[in-house]
Write a protein that holds these residues in place. Structure first.
Motif, PDB file in Angstrom:
ATOM      1  N   GLU A  38       0.828  -1.432  -0.182  1.00  0.00           N
ATOM      2  CA  GLU A  38       0.018  -0.035   0.063  1.00  0.00           C
ATOM      3  C   GLU A  38       0.661   1.511  -0.097  1.00  0.00           C
ATOM      4  OE1 GLU A  38      -3.138   0.395  -0.408  1.00  0.00           O
ATOM      5  OE2 GLU A  38      -3.087  -1.873  -0.952  1.00  0.00           O
ATOM      6  N   SER A  42       0.815   4.086  -2.901  1.00  0.00           N
ATOM      7  CA  SER A  42       0.578   5.538  -2.526  1.00  0.00           C
ATOM      8  C   SER A  42       1.821   6.403  -3.034  1.00  0.00           C
ATOM      9  CB  SER A  42       0.508   5.796  -0.937  1.00  0.00           C
ATOM     10  OG  SER A  42      -0.651   4.988  -0.483  1.00  0.00           O
ATOM     11  N   ASN A  45       1.241   7.060  -6.699  1.00  0.00           N
ATOM     12  CA  ASN A  45       0.185   8.079  -6.982  1.00  0.00           C
ATOM     13  C   ASN A  45       0.432   9.282  -6.612  1.00  0.00           C
ATOM     14  OD1 ASN A  45      -1.910   6.184  -7.598  1.00  0.00           O
ATOM     15  ND2 ASN A  45      -2.447   5.936  -5.716  1.00  0.00           N
ATOM     16  N   GLU A  46       1.461   9.682  -5.813  1.00  0.00           N
ATOM     17  CA  GLU A  46       1.796  10.813  -5.232  1.00  0.00           C
ATOM     18  C   GLU A  46       2.770  11.427  -6.505  1.00  0.00           C
ATOM     19  OE1 GLU A  46       0.744  13.143  -3.183  1.00  0.00           O
ATOM     20  OE2 GLU A  46      -0.727  11.617  -2.764  1.00  0.00           O
TER      21      GLU A  46
END
Length: 104
Positions: A38, A42, A45-46
């Motif tokens: 996860e 993340s 995505n950032e």
């Protein structure tokens, strides 16, 4: 020597503790794998958001021409076009690639 060997074979004092530690360690490793997966998603995505923000910077400009007594200057114009992968959600970890004539 035979007495010590028999004592070691019959010794079961630490068996339950060892089994519990193995169970707890297994659960902890599985939780870390899921958690790190996860975190990696993340971070991706950032970083995609940062790249999208850089891609959406508009570098267009317009300089109007001027004219006056016996002189003039022409204006200048530049329009920034969208580049490949400038939009949001261009990089997604969970989506299959598009079918481009290949059979999967």
């Amino acid at each position: 020597m035979k007495n010590i060997t028999n004592q070691l074979i019959n010794d079961e004092a630490g068996f339950i503790v060892s089994a519990e530690l193995v169970l707890i360690s297994t659960i902890a490793v599985l939780a870390m794998i899921v958690g790190l997966s996860e975190v990696a998603n993340s971070v991706n995505n950032e970083l995609e958001d940062v790249g999208s923000a850089f891609g959406r910077i508009n570098q267009s400009f317009h300089v109007a021409g001027t004219s006056g007594h016996k002189g003039w200057t022409s204006g200048s114009y530049f329009e920034d076009q969208l580049d490949f992968c400038d939009g949001e959600d261009d990089i997604v970890c969970d989506r299959r690639p598009r079918n481009e004539g290949h059979s999967y």
